[in-house]
Write a protein that holds these residues in place. Sequence first.
Motif, PDB file in Angstrom:
ATOM      1  N   ASP A 245       0.900  -1.262   0.169  1.00 53.52           N
ATOM      2  CA  ASP A 245       0.136   0.210   0.101  1.00 53.52           C
ATOM      3  C   ASP A 245       0.474   1.384   0.391  1.00 53.52           C
ATOM      4  N   GLU A 246       1.865   1.397   0.738  1.00 53.32           N
ATOM      5  CA  GLU A 246       2.932   2.334   1.520  1.00 53.32           C
ATOM      6  C   GLU A 246       3.255   2.348  -0.128  1.00 53.32           C
ATOM      7  N   ALA A 247       3.812   1.489  -0.639  1.00 50.87           N
ATOM      8  CA  ALA A 247       4.748   1.414  -2.042  1.00 50.87           C
ATOM      9  C   ALA A 247       3.439   2.214  -3.442  1.00 50.87           C
ATOM     10  N   ASN A 248       2.782   1.701  -3.169  1.00 53.46           N
ATOM     11  CA  ASN A 248       1.716   1.590  -4.684  1.00 53.46           C
ATOM     12  C   ASN A 248       1.372   3.692  -4.027  1.00 53.46           C
ATOM     13  N   ALA A 249       1.323   3.585  -2.802  1.00 52.83           N
ATOM     14  CA  ALA A 249       0.848   5.195  -2.695  1.00 52.83           C
ATOM     15  C   ALA A 249       1.825   6.392  -3.296  1.00 52.83           C
ATOM     16  N   LYS A 250       3.424   5.939  -2.725  1.00 52.91           N
ATOM     17  CA  LYS A 250       4.624   6.765  -3.557  1.00 52.91           C
ATOM     18  C   LYS A 250       4.783   6.614  -4.901  1.00 52.91           C
ATOM     19  N   LEU A 251       4.641   5.558  -5.292  1.00 47.96           N
ATOM     20  CA  LEU A 251       4.446   5.495  -7.085  1.00 47.96           C
ATOM     21  C   LEU A 251       3.645   6.488  -8.022  1.00 47.96           C
ATOM     22  N   LYS A 252       2.060   6.454  -7.328  1.00 52.10           N
ATOM     23  CA  LYS A 252       1.226   7.284  -7.929  1.00 52.10           C
ATOM     24  C   LYS A 252       1.897   8.956  -7.836  1.00 52.10           C
ATOM     25  N   GLU A 253       2.479   9.069  -7.226  1.00 52.31           N
ATOM     26  CA  GLU A 253       2.518  10.525  -6.957  1.00 52.31           C
ATOM     27  C   GLU A 253       3.615  11.094  -7.801  1.00 52.31           C
ATOM     28  N   ASN A 254       4.718   9.873  -8.812  1.00 51.98           N
ATOM     29  CA  ASN A 254       5.604  10.163  -9.670  1.00 51.98           C
ATOM     30  C   ASN A 254       5.252   9.257 -11.393  1.00 51.98           C
ATOM     31  N   ASP A 255       5.265  10.537 -12.046  1.00 52.85           N
ATOM     32  CA  ASP A 255       4.525  10.327 -13.264  1.00 52.85           C
ATOM     33  C   ASP A 255       5.616   9.858 -14.403  1.00 52.85           C
ATOM     34  N   GLY A 256       5.096   8.625 -14.988  1.00 53.41           N
ATOM     35  CA  GLY A 256       5.903   7.700 -16.114  1.00 53.41           C
ATOM     36  C   GLY A 256       6.325   6.731 -15.290  1.00 53.41           C
ATOM     37  N   LEU A 257       6.856   6.924 -13.941  1.00 53.57           N
ATOM     38  CA  LEU A 257       6.953   5.712 -13.479  1.00 53.57           C
ATOM     39  C   LEU A 257       6.851   4.838 -13.004  1.00 53.57           C
ATOM     40  N   ILE A 258       7.114   3.775 -13.538  1.00 53.27           N
ATOM     41  CA  ILE A 258       5.632   1.858 -12.980  1.00 53.27           C
ATOM     42  C   ILE A 258       7.021   1.345 -12.195  1.00 53.27           C
ATOM     43  N   GLU A 276      -7.874 -21.534  -5.947  1.00 53.10           N
ATOM     44  CA  GLU A 276      -9.223 -20.203  -6.362  1.00 53.10           C
ATOM     45  C   GLU A 276      -8.500 -19.103  -5.526  1.00 53.10           C
ATOM     46  N   GLU A 277      -7.974 -18.538  -4.608  1.00 53.04           N
ATOM     47  CA  GLU A 277      -7.907 -17.496  -2.873  1.00 53.04           C
ATOM     48  C   GLU A 277      -6.685 -17.392  -3.496  1.00 53.04           C
ATOM     49  N   PHE A 278      -5.655 -18.668  -3.970  1.00 56.31           N
ATOM     50  CA  PHE A 278      -4.460 -18.185  -4.443  1.00 56.31           C
ATOM     51  C   PHE A 278      -4.666 -17.103  -5.110  1.00 56.31           C
ATOM     52  N   ASN A 279      -5.634 -17.181  -6.508  1.00 53.22           N
ATOM     53  CA  ASN A 279      -5.309 -16.312  -7.609  1.00 53.22           C
ATOM     54  C   ASN A 279      -6.510 -15.483  -7.281  1.00 53.22           C
ATOM     55  N   GLN A 280      -6.943 -14.968  -6.804  1.00 58.93           N
ATOM     56  CA  GLN A 280      -7.659 -13.916  -5.909  1.00 58.93           C
ATOM     57  C   GLN A 280      -6.719 -13.295  -5.438  1.00 58.93           C
ATOM     58  N   ALA A 281      -5.837 -13.306  -4.415  1.00 58.27           N
ATOM     59  CA  ALA A 281      -4.919 -12.965  -3.726  1.00 58.27           C
ATOM     60  C   ALA A 281      -4.161 -12.023  -4.804  1.00 58.27           C
ATOM     61  N   LEU A 282      -3.765 -13.025  -5.649  1.00 63.13           N
ATOM     62  CA  LEU A 282      -2.887 -12.478  -6.969  1.00 63.13           C
ATOM     63  C   LEU A 282      -3.581 -11.577  -7.323  1.00 63.13           C
ATOM     64  N   GLN A 283      -4.640 -11.251  -8.116  1.00 62.75           N
ATOM     65  CA  GLN A 283      -4.619 -10.735  -8.934  1.00 62.75           C
ATOM     66  C   GLN A 283      -5.271  -8.998  -8.902  1.00 62.75           C
ATOM     67  N   GLN A 284      -5.172  -9.369  -6.840  1.00 64.41           N
ATOM     68  CA  GLN A 284      -5.733  -8.106  -6.299  1.00 64.41           C
ATOM     69  C   GLN A 284      -4.559  -7.533  -6.369  1.00 64.41           C
ATOM     70  N   ALA A 285      -3.353  -7.936  -6.129  1.00 61.13           N
ATOM     71  CA  ALA A 285      -2.091  -7.627  -5.854  1.00 61.13           C
ATOM     72  C   ALA A 285      -1.615  -6.983  -7.082  1.00 61.13           C
ATOM     73  N   VAL A 286      -2.418  -7.467  -8.310  1.00 61.98           N
ATOM     74  CA  VAL A 286      -1.388  -7.341  -9.963  1.00 61.98           C
ATOM     75  C   VAL A 286      -1.876  -5.626  -9.677  1.00 61.98           C
ATOM     76  N   LYS A 287      -3.467  -5.608  -9.606  1.00 61.61           N
ATOM     77  CA  LYS A 287      -4.543  -4.596 -10.205  1.00 61.61           C
ATOM     78  C   LYS A 287      -4.105  -3.705  -9.552  1.00 61.61           C
ATOM     79  N   SER A 288      -3.834  -3.537  -7.983  1.00 64.21           N
ATOM     80  CA  SER A 288      -3.253  -2.431  -7.288  1.00 64.21           C
ATOM     81  C   SER A 288      -2.295  -2.056  -7.855  1.00 64.21           C
ATOM     82  N   ILE A 289      -0.868  -2.928  -7.992  1.00 63.11           N
ATOM     83  CA  ILE A 289       0.850  -2.519  -8.698  1.00 63.11           C
ATOM     84  C   ILE A 289      -0.207  -1.706  -9.705  1.00 63.11           C
ATOM     85  N   TYR A 290      -1.090  -2.445 -10.740  1.00 55.62           N
ATOM     86  CA  TYR A 290      -1.012  -2.248 -12.060  1.00 55.62           C
ATOM     87  C   TYR A 290      -1.898  -0.481 -12.220  1.00 55.62           C
ATOM     88  N   GLU A 291      -2.654  -0.603 -11.544  1.00 51.90           N
ATOM     89  CA  GLU A 291      -3.198   0.828 -10.700  1.00 51.90           C
ATOM     90  C   GLU A 291      -1.903   2.054 -10.718  1.00 51.90           C
TER      91      GLU A 291
END
Length: 294
Positions: A245-258, A276-291
């Motif tokens: 959560d912290e890494a994602n929040a900091k990343l969002k402040e930087n344009d063009g940095l992925i 099912e649980e594994f794929n769901q947990a991974l999907q949540q992680a992937v989507k939040s980092i992508y955003e």
Amino acid sequence: MQQQQLEKMKNGKGFIAALDQSGGSTPKALAAYGIKEDAYSNEDEMFDLVHEMRTRIITSPAFDSNYILGAILFEQTMDREIEGMYTGDYLAEKKGIVPFLKVDKGLAEESDGVQLMKPIPDLKALLKRANERHIFGTKMRSVIKDANPEGIKAVVDQQFEIGKQIIAAGLVPIIEPEVDINSPEKEKCEELLKAEILRHLNSLNESELVMLKLTIPTVPNTYKELIEHPNVVRVVALSGGYSRDEANAKLKENDGLIASFSRALSQDLNVNQTDEEFNQALQQAVKSIYEASI
């Protein structure tokens, strides 16, 4: 394929998954995944277990090229197979994800406030094998702890010196001079680092392309100039010990940095989860980092 992959790395939307914990950090990665050290009795068994973990991640439907541009592999992972294909081929052909290889041999002892990379004696042979395994690029990490100009210069000099050998072998190096997030002089380190990187970038010829993997800067958009540099394919950020959560929040402040996160990607995954649980947990992680990356 190489040209397509270059285009994807340069302009694609998404992030790079770091799946490259190696010898020293493997027990930690397995423990976080719920496999204790008493579950294996030697290194071979340990690496078998970590390959099973990585195979589970890579073959998961959540590990999707709509969100993930590339994946960084450990040498053993490159040499192993997933569903009968070398891991790099599986990533590229089955998943449409660009494969990278971690080439460094770990960190030397601290000196001048930094840790250089240990020598890489078999680099030439390793790069040849990477080409045979259809790997697109490489990654190598050093660490900066203090705002020591000599130390920081030594780190960047070493990175680019090896980086040029990697370019000559036809691969794209990810140059990773990590600034320790706990450094009391983090912001000053980043200013010195940026100046050193620019000096090297400006001396490259136009066909010499690199990627950069950097700690998310204290001052947002510190690395804008690096992101826009014609010799830089992409600048990616490491999570460096921040929670996701912290890494994602900091990343969002930087344009063009992925993102190029490892622990922050896999922190909620567990060996005892159902698929099912594994794929769901991974999907949540992937989507939040992508955003956070777009």
